[in-house]
Design a protein around this motif. Structure first.
Motif, PDB file in Angstrom:
ATOM      1  N   GLN A  45     123.377  41.535  65.722  1.00  0.00           N
ATOM      2  CA  GLN A  45     122.047  40.867  65.118  1.00  0.00           C
ATOM      3  C   GLN A  45     122.044  39.497  65.793  1.00  0.00           C
ATOM      4  O   GLN A  45     121.781  38.362  64.834  1.00  0.00           O
ATOM      5  N   PHE A  46     121.850  39.323  66.825  1.00  0.00           N
ATOM      6  CA  PHE A  46     121.799  38.283  67.677  1.00  0.00           C
ATOM      7  C   PHE A  46     120.285  37.846  68.190  1.00  0.00           C
ATOM      8  O   PHE A  46     119.558  38.343  68.667  1.00  0.00           O
ATOM      9  N   PRO A  47     119.898  36.376  68.178  1.00  0.00           N
ATOM     10  CA  PRO A  47     118.629  36.121  68.413  1.00  0.00           C
ATOM     11  C   PRO A  47     118.563  35.993  70.056  1.00  0.00           C
ATOM     12  O   PRO A  47     119.474  34.983  70.632  1.00  0.00           O
ATOM     13  N   VAL A  48     117.383  36.331  70.494  1.00  0.00           N
ATOM     14  CA  VAL A  48     117.354  36.246  71.984  1.00  0.00           C
ATOM     15  C   VAL A  48     115.751  36.533  72.049  1.00  0.00           C
ATOM     16  O   VAL A  48     115.120  37.322  71.450  1.00  0.00           O
ATOM     17  N   ALA A  49     115.117  35.293  72.825  1.00  0.00           N
ATOM     18  CA  ALA A  49     113.687  35.231  73.302  1.00  0.00           C
ATOM     19  C   ALA A  49     112.772  35.662  72.216  1.00  0.00           C
ATOM     20  O   ALA A  49     111.671  36.467  72.159  1.00  0.00           O
ATOM     21  N   GLY A  50     113.229  35.236  70.967  1.00  0.00           N
ATOM     22  CA  GLY A  50     112.337  35.205  69.664  1.00  0.00           C
ATOM     23  C   GLY A  50     112.520  36.400  68.878  1.00  0.00           C
ATOM     24  O   GLY A  50     111.785  36.902  68.069  1.00  0.00           O
ATOM     25  N   TYR A  51     113.426  37.303  69.365  1.00  0.00           N
ATOM     26  CA  TYR A  51     113.697  38.734  68.810  1.00  0.00           C
ATOM     27  C   TYR A  51     115.192  38.724  68.247  1.00  0.00           C
ATOM     28  O   TYR A  51     115.938  37.701  68.761  1.00  0.00           O
ATOM     29  N   ILE A  52     115.413  39.417  67.309  1.00  0.00           N
ATOM     30  CA  ILE A  52     116.778  39.687  66.856  1.00  0.00           C
ATOM     31  C   ILE A  52     117.240  41.088  67.501  1.00  0.00           C
ATOM     32  O   ILE A  52     116.756  42.087  66.964  1.00  0.00           O
ATOM     33  N   VAL A  53     118.212  40.984  68.317  1.00  0.00           N
ATOM     34  CA  VAL A  53     118.807  42.100  68.947  1.00  0.00           C
ATOM     35  C   VAL A  53     120.029  42.666  68.372  1.00  0.00           C
ATOM     36  O   VAL A  53     120.471  41.856  67.554  1.00  0.00           O
ATOM     37  N   ASP A  54     120.266  44.139  68.290  1.00  0.00           N
ATOM     38  CA  ASP A  54     121.217  44.696  67.310  1.00  0.00           C
ATOM     39  C   ASP A  54     122.629  44.075  68.033  1.00  0.00           C
ATOM     40  O   ASP A  54     123.322  43.624  67.376  1.00  0.00           O
ATOM     41  N   PHE A  55     122.793  44.086  69.360  1.00  0.00           N
ATOM     42  CA  PHE A  55     124.102  43.751  69.754  1.00  0.00           C
ATOM     43  C   PHE A  55     123.683  42.941  70.950  1.00  0.00           C
ATOM     44  O   PHE A  55     123.010  43.288  71.808  1.00  0.00           O
ATOM     45  N   ALA A  56     124.606  41.748  71.311  1.00  0.00           N
ATOM     46  CA  ALA A  56     124.234  41.199  72.744  1.00  0.00           C
ATOM     47  C   ALA A  56     125.789  40.570  72.965  1.00  0.00           C
ATOM     48  O   ALA A  56     126.455  40.105  72.432  1.00  0.00           O
ATOM     49  N   CYS A  57     125.764  40.798  74.481  1.00  0.00           N
ATOM     50  CA  CYS A  57     127.108  40.328  75.169  1.00  0.00           C
ATOM     51  C   CYS A  57     126.233  39.022  75.940  1.00  0.00           C
ATOM     52  O   CYS A  57     125.848  39.159  77.223  1.00  0.00           O
ATOM     53  N   PRO A  58     126.320  37.696  75.633  1.00  0.00           N
ATOM     54  CA  PRO A  58     125.609  36.582  76.114  1.00  0.00           C
ATOM     55  C   PRO A  58     126.247  36.480  77.530  1.00  0.00           C
ATOM     56  O   PRO A  58     125.570  36.224  78.514  1.00  0.00           O
ATOM     57  N   ASP A  59     127.721  36.733  77.807  1.00  0.00           N
ATOM     58  CA  ASP A  59     128.088  36.338  79.184  1.00  0.00           C
ATOM     59  C   ASP A  59     127.688  37.212  80.160  1.00  0.00           C
ATOM     60  O   ASP A  59     127.497  36.940  81.334  1.00  0.00           O
ATOM     61  N   LYS A  60     127.401  38.634  79.841  1.00  0.00           N
ATOM     62  CA  LYS A  60     126.761  39.633  80.734  1.00  0.00           C
ATOM     63  C   LYS A  60     125.274  39.770  80.666  1.00  0.00           C
ATOM     64  O   LYS A  60     124.652  40.452  81.335  1.00  0.00           O
ATOM     65  N   LYS A  61     124.931  38.786  79.948  1.00  0.00           N
ATOM     66  CA  LYS A  61     123.022  39.157  79.433  1.00  0.00           C
ATOM     67  C   LYS A  61     122.794  40.618  79.298  1.00  0.00           C
ATOM     68  O   LYS A  61     122.064  41.184  80.058  1.00  0.00           O
ATOM     69  N   LEU A  62     123.642  41.115  78.216  1.00  0.00           N
ATOM     70  CA  LEU A  62     123.549  42.630  78.025  1.00  0.00           C
ATOM     71  C   LEU A  62     123.102  42.789  76.495  1.00  0.00           C
ATOM     72  O   LEU A  62     123.633  42.092  75.623  1.00  0.00           O
ATOM     73  N   VAL A  63     122.149  43.354  76.433  1.00  0.00           N
ATOM     74  CA  VAL A  63     121.541  43.719  75.122  1.00  0.00           C
ATOM     75  C   VAL A  63     121.884  45.354  74.722  1.00  0.00           C
ATOM     76  O   VAL A  63     121.422  46.089  75.631  1.00  0.00           O
ATOM     77  N   VAL A  64     122.426  45.634  73.502  1.00  0.00           N
ATOM     78  CA  VAL A  64     122.520  47.085  73.133  1.00  0.00           C
ATOM     79  C   VAL A  64     121.724  47.244  71.842  1.00  0.00           C
ATOM     80  O   VAL A  64     122.154  46.480  70.944  1.00  0.00           O
ATOM     81  N   GLU A  65     120.566  48.057  71.923  1.00  0.00           N
ATOM     82  CA  GLU A  65     119.946  48.614  70.784  1.00  0.00           C
ATOM     83  C   GLU A  65     120.340  49.827  70.314  1.00  0.00           C
ATOM     84  O   GLU A  65     120.374  50.877  71.044  1.00  0.00           O
ATOM     85  N   VAL A  66     120.337  50.065  69.020  1.00  0.00           N
ATOM     86  CA  VAL A  66     120.592  51.239  68.315  1.00  0.00           C
ATOM     87  C   VAL A  66     119.348  51.605  67.501  1.00  0.00           C
ATOM     88  O   VAL A  66     118.788  50.987  66.792  1.00  0.00           O
ATOM     89  N   ASP A  67     118.965  52.833  68.095  1.00  0.00           N
ATOM     90  CA  ASP A  67     117.453  53.370  67.629  1.00  0.00           C
ATOM     91  C   ASP A  67     117.567  54.425  66.833  1.00  0.00           C
ATOM     92  O   ASP A  67     118.313  55.594  67.082  1.00  0.00           O
ATOM     93  N   GLY A  68     117.091  54.697  65.490  1.00  0.00           N
ATOM     94  CA  GLY A  68     116.764  55.575  64.744  1.00  0.00           C
ATOM     95  C   GLY A  68     115.432  56.326  65.156  1.00  0.00           C
ATOM     96  O   GLY A  68     114.627  55.978  65.904  1.00  0.00           O
ATOM     97  N   SER A  69     115.272  57.331  64.296  1.00  0.00           N
ATOM     98  CA  SER A  69     114.290  58.178  64.440  1.00  0.00           C
ATOM     99  C   SER A  69     112.757  57.437  64.478  1.00  0.00           C
ATOM    100  O   SER A  69     111.819  58.107  65.324  1.00  0.00           O
ATOM    101  N   GLN A  70     112.694  56.446  63.896  1.00  0.00           N
ATOM    102  CA  GLN A  70     111.534  55.799  63.727  1.00  0.00           C
ATOM    103  C   GLN A  70     111.075  55.208  64.907  1.00  0.00           C
ATOM    104  O   GLN A  70     109.876  54.991  65.180  1.00  0.00           O
TER     105      GLN A  70
END
Length: 123
Positions: A45-70
């Motif tokens: 739940q990391f703030p990036v670019a005005g959003y809150i992403v599910d998971f972020a690895c700042p060193d690699k600039k990698l975002v992982v989002e977990v999506d439900g059916s919605q």
């Protein structure tokens, strides 16, 4: 790493989201937390670019989002595409996984994350 300015209510929302995770988010977090996945340092739940992403690895600039059916609904797809584009414009790589993929095949999900981080051993 400096954060993009985030309204205090968004920061409070991120804090509360860390306390109430879905089963898929919790399963993935147990693989990512404390540098357990190939030493990668993830934040949840990391703030990036005005959003809150599910998971972020700042060193690699990698975002992982977990999506439900919605996230499969037409309006949500457009919102996710806009969000992904914005994050990519800031140099982040965005990976999206369905809840079901995480629950059923966490090893494959982790392998994709490692490859996206450039730690697959073939680089």
């Amino acid at each position: 790493m400096p954060h993009t300015p985030l309204p205090p209510r968004h920061r409070a929302n991120a804090r509360s989201m860390r306390k109430v995770m879905t089963s898929a988010e919790l399963k993935l977090w147990n693989e990512l937390r404390a540098h357990r996945l190939m030493g990668l340092g993830f934040r949840r739940q990391f703030p990036v670019a005005g959003y809150i992403v599910d998971f972020a690895c700042p060193d690699k600039k990698l975002v992982v989002e977990v999506d439900g059916s919605q996230h499969a609904e037409a309006g949500a797809v457009a919102i996710d595409e806009t969000r992904t584009l914005r994050l990519e414009q800031d140099g982040w790589t965005v990976l999206r996984f369905w809840n079901d993929d995480i629950i059923r095949d966490i090893d494959n999900v982790c392998q994709h994350i490692v490859i996206a981080a450039g730690l697959d051993g073939t680089s």
